[in-house]
Design an enzyme around this catalytic site. Structure first.
Site, PDB file in Angstrom:
ATOM      1  N   HIS A  54       0.830  -1.209   0.000  1.00 22.70           N
ATOM      2  CA  HIS A  54       0.000   0.000   0.000  1.00 22.70           C
ATOM      3  C   HIS A  54       0.867   1.263   0.000  1.00 22.70           C
ATOM      4  O   HIS A  54       0.573   2.214  -0.709  1.00 22.70           O
ATOM      5  CB  HIS A  54      -0.935   0.023   1.216  1.00 22.70           C
ATOM      6  CG  HIS A  54      -2.224  -0.689   0.990  1.00 22.70           C
ATOM      7  ND1 HIS A  54      -2.323  -2.052   0.890  1.00 22.70           N
ATOM      8  CD2 HIS A  54      -3.484  -0.210   0.827  1.00 22.70           C
ATOM      9  CE1 HIS A  54      -3.583  -2.384   0.690  1.00 22.70           C
ATOM     10  NE2 HIS A  54      -4.304  -1.287   0.642  1.00 22.70           N
ATOM     11  N   LYS A  62      -9.930  -7.789   8.341  1.00 18.50           N
ATOM     12  CA  LYS A  62     -10.626  -8.042   9.600  1.00 18.50           C
ATOM     13  C   LYS A  62     -10.375  -6.863  10.531  1.00 18.50           C
ATOM     14  O   LYS A  62      -9.330  -6.218  10.461  1.00 18.50           O
ATOM     15  CB  LYS A  62     -10.176  -9.361  10.229  1.00 18.50           C
ATOM     16  CG  LYS A  62      -8.731  -9.393  10.660  1.00 18.50           C
ATOM     17  CD  LYS A  62      -8.396 -10.725  11.294  1.00 18.50           C
ATOM     18  CE  LYS A  62      -6.932 -10.722  11.744  1.00 18.50           C
ATOM     19  NZ  LYS A  62      -6.524 -11.985  12.328  1.00 18.50           N
TER      20      LYS A  62
END
Length: 183
Positions: free
Chosen positions: A38, A103
């Site tokens: 990222h 999550k």
């Protein structure tokens, strides 16, 4: 709670009908990326350079799969904690990313960006990595091979089981679930 079958790339109409707590079986292409990948993607955006993967309508799965056993498409592939991607996610959502899989809850900045960009955050079940990998029919490294397990992979998925954790309307299954059982 509704059940949906969706195919990537996702469209705004696909996302608007989703509500926190709904279940989804996702089919199509999903890209993997964790925090190091990222950072590289956002660095490229800030430099005005082209990304190694398309973002428009795409879904990114926050996963670093285990080594691939013989005869399998991928090793165990469970979700990683999503907050580590929060500093980078809004920049990718602004460029067309429509879905994220991980999550744990997201930051207010990510939730605001999801509302602005009509995007969704799915939860994959933690602790079920071997079971999840059965929904992945093919995997290939497409960028940042030097990151090893955290390289960006292009996955072909079929009926990938997901829960809508946070929707584009502000719904949040983590908060709503706690309220439901707090009584």
């Amino acid at each position: 709670m509704a059940e949906h079958a969706l195919t990537t790339p996702l469209k705004d109409d696909d996302i608007r009908k989703l509500r926190a707590g709904d279940t989804v079986k996702l089919t199509g292409t999903v890209y993997t990326a964790r925090d190091a990948a990222h950072k590289r993607l956002v660095d490229l955006l800030e430099a005005g350079e082209e990304l190694p993967i398309p973002l428009e309508g795409q879904v990114v799965y926050y996963v670093g799969p285990a080594p691939t056993p013989p005869g399998k498409a991928i090793g165990s592939a469970g979700p990683t904690t999503s907050y580590r991607m929060d500093p980078y996610a809004p920049a990718l959502l602004d460029r067309g990313l429509k879905g994220m899989i991980g999550k744990g809850a997201r930051s207010d900045a990510v939730v605001g960006s999801m509302k602005k960009n009509c995007a969704v955050y799915f939860a994959a079940t933690g602790g079920a990595a071997a079971l999840i990998s059965r929904s992945i029919t093919a995997a290939e490294v497409v960028a940042y091979e030097d990151l090893g397990a955290e390289a960006i992979r292009k996955l072909a998925v079929k009926d990938f089981p997901l829960v809508v954790a946070q929707d584009c309307h502000g719904g949040n299954a983590y908060e709503e679930g706690q309220k439901k059982y707090a009584k």
